[in-house]
Write an enzyme that holds these catalytic residues in place. Structure first.
Site, mmCIF file in Angstrom:
data_model
loop_
_atom_site.group_PDB
_atom_site.id
_atom_site.type_symbol
_atom_site.label_atom_id
_atom_site.label_comp_id
_atom_site.label_asym_id
_atom_site.label_seq_id
_atom_site.Cartn_x
_atom_site.Cartn_y
_atom_site.Cartn_z
ATOM 1 C CE LYS A 87 3.545 -10.896 -0.865
ATOM 2 N NZ LYS A 87 2.879 -9.954 -0.235
ATOM 3 C CD GLN A 142 3.600 -8.559 3.285
ATOM 4 O OE1 GLN A 142 3.797 -9.104 2.032
ATOM 5 N NE2 GLN A 142 2.176 -8.944 3.647
ATOM 6 C CG ASP A 184 1.407 -5.152 -3.507
ATOM 7 O OD1 ASP A 184 0.846 -6.244 -3.942
ATOM 8 O OD2 ASP A 184 1.507 -5.097 -2.327
#
Ligand code: NDP
Length: 289
Positions: A49, A93, A116
């Site tokens: 990422k 994460q 997200d």
């Protein structure tokens, strides 16, 4: 003949398009990624990422915290990032260590920086059809579906898996495009027969090759979200999806491979979300990507 939906190529195009958009913004969006602990798979995701973020011309801020970090410390970092004007997107994460309440952490992220799309505010916006930051994996799946299905409206969509990060938002997105949507899960009766009705079949289960070729009708478009590492006879391992790819390929209309399907698109959609979040927050028109 089965069409392979090349997620790797589509992701490269989307990332290049995001990079072009960023170069015309006049400011540099910033994406902060928080990693807690040493989980090797999570470390690889975070590295990928970060690399994609920098390649697209964004600022990447990585925060690595030890496995035993307290929830209070993690929440303080989120607060810091919420108030940092150089940070447009925040991603924590998952999974988080068991002693940390993941829901509390995700809910602490400013919804406008929630790239997200897991914050309840953004989940609500998604289901009510309001503009929002939507979860990256189903967003990528929708792009892949649109690449092979001309008219989603009226199609029978079966989603296997009801997680908050894949199955449920996938249902909201397909419903928004007027598909007839069913969400199935571990308690579903006669899953095979249900899958056989799908024009669009989304597999997000986490069980290697559970969905067999003869569960899928020939005209179906299959999106395989599953990423499962299985051992080979030579002691090495390989990645497989939730769909028995070799049985499905040659039989169905279109399918995503694993690896090289949904995975790369998820990262590309994260970059897109970070750019969108930056533009919305700074009242800048959102560029075409
Ligand atoms: P979860 O474990 O959160 O959810 C799995 C879902 O599958 C649950 O709803 C579960 O049902 C259902 N399920 C489990 N067993 C069966 C069964 N035998 N029959 C029917 N349904 C079943 O997984 P995620 O949604 O987080 O991830 C799913 C897969 O997608 C994983 O392989 C993951 O690695 C992958 N993934 C890939 C991403 C990418 O970028 N490519 C991103 C995110 C995930 P129930 O709710 O009843 O328990």
């Amino acid at each position: 003949m089965t069409r392979l939906i090349d997620g790797k190529a589509m992701a490269a195009n989307l990332r290049a398009s995001a990079a072009r958009a960023v170069s015309g913004l006049g400011f540099k969006p910033g994406l902060a990624v928080v990693l807690v602990g040493e989980d090797p798979a999570s470390a690889v995701y975070v590295r990928n990422k970060g690399k994609a973020t920098i390649e697209a011309g964004l600022n990447s801020f990585e925060h690595k915290l030890p496995e035993d970090v307290s929830e209070t410390k993690l929440l303080s970092l989120i607060e810091l990032l919420n108030n940092d004007n150089t940070v447009d997107g925040i991603l924590v994460q998952l999974p988080l260590p068991a002693h940390i309440n993941a829901e509390r952490v995700l809910n602490a992220i400013n919804p406008d920086k929630d790239v997200d799309g897991f914050h309840p505010t953004n989940v609500g916006r998604l289901w009510t059809g309001a503009p929002t930051l939507a979860p990256c994996t189903p967003t990528g799946c929708m792009r892949m579906i649109r690449s092979v299905v001309q008219k989603i409206a009226g199609k029978e969509a079966i989603i296997v898996g009801r997680s908050n990060i894949v199955g449920k938002p996938m249902a909201a997105m397909l419903l928004a495009e007027s598909a007839t949507v069913s969400i199935t899960h571990s308690q579903t009766i006669d899953l095979r027969e249900r899958c056989r009705t799908a024009d669009i079949l989304i597999a997000a289960v986490g069980r290697p090759e559970m969905i067999r070729g003869d569960w899928i009708k020939p005209s179906a478009v299959v999106i395989d979200v599953g990423i499962n590492r299985v051992s080979k006879e030579d002691g090495k391992s390989r990645l497989v999806g939730d769909v028995a790819f070799e049985e499905a390929v040659g039989r169905v209309q279109a399918i995503t491979p694993v690896p090289g399907g949904v995975g790369p698109m998820t990262i590309a959609c994260l970059i897109e979300n970070a750019v969108r979040a930056a533009c919305i927050r700074r009242a800048h028109p959102i560029p075409e990507m």
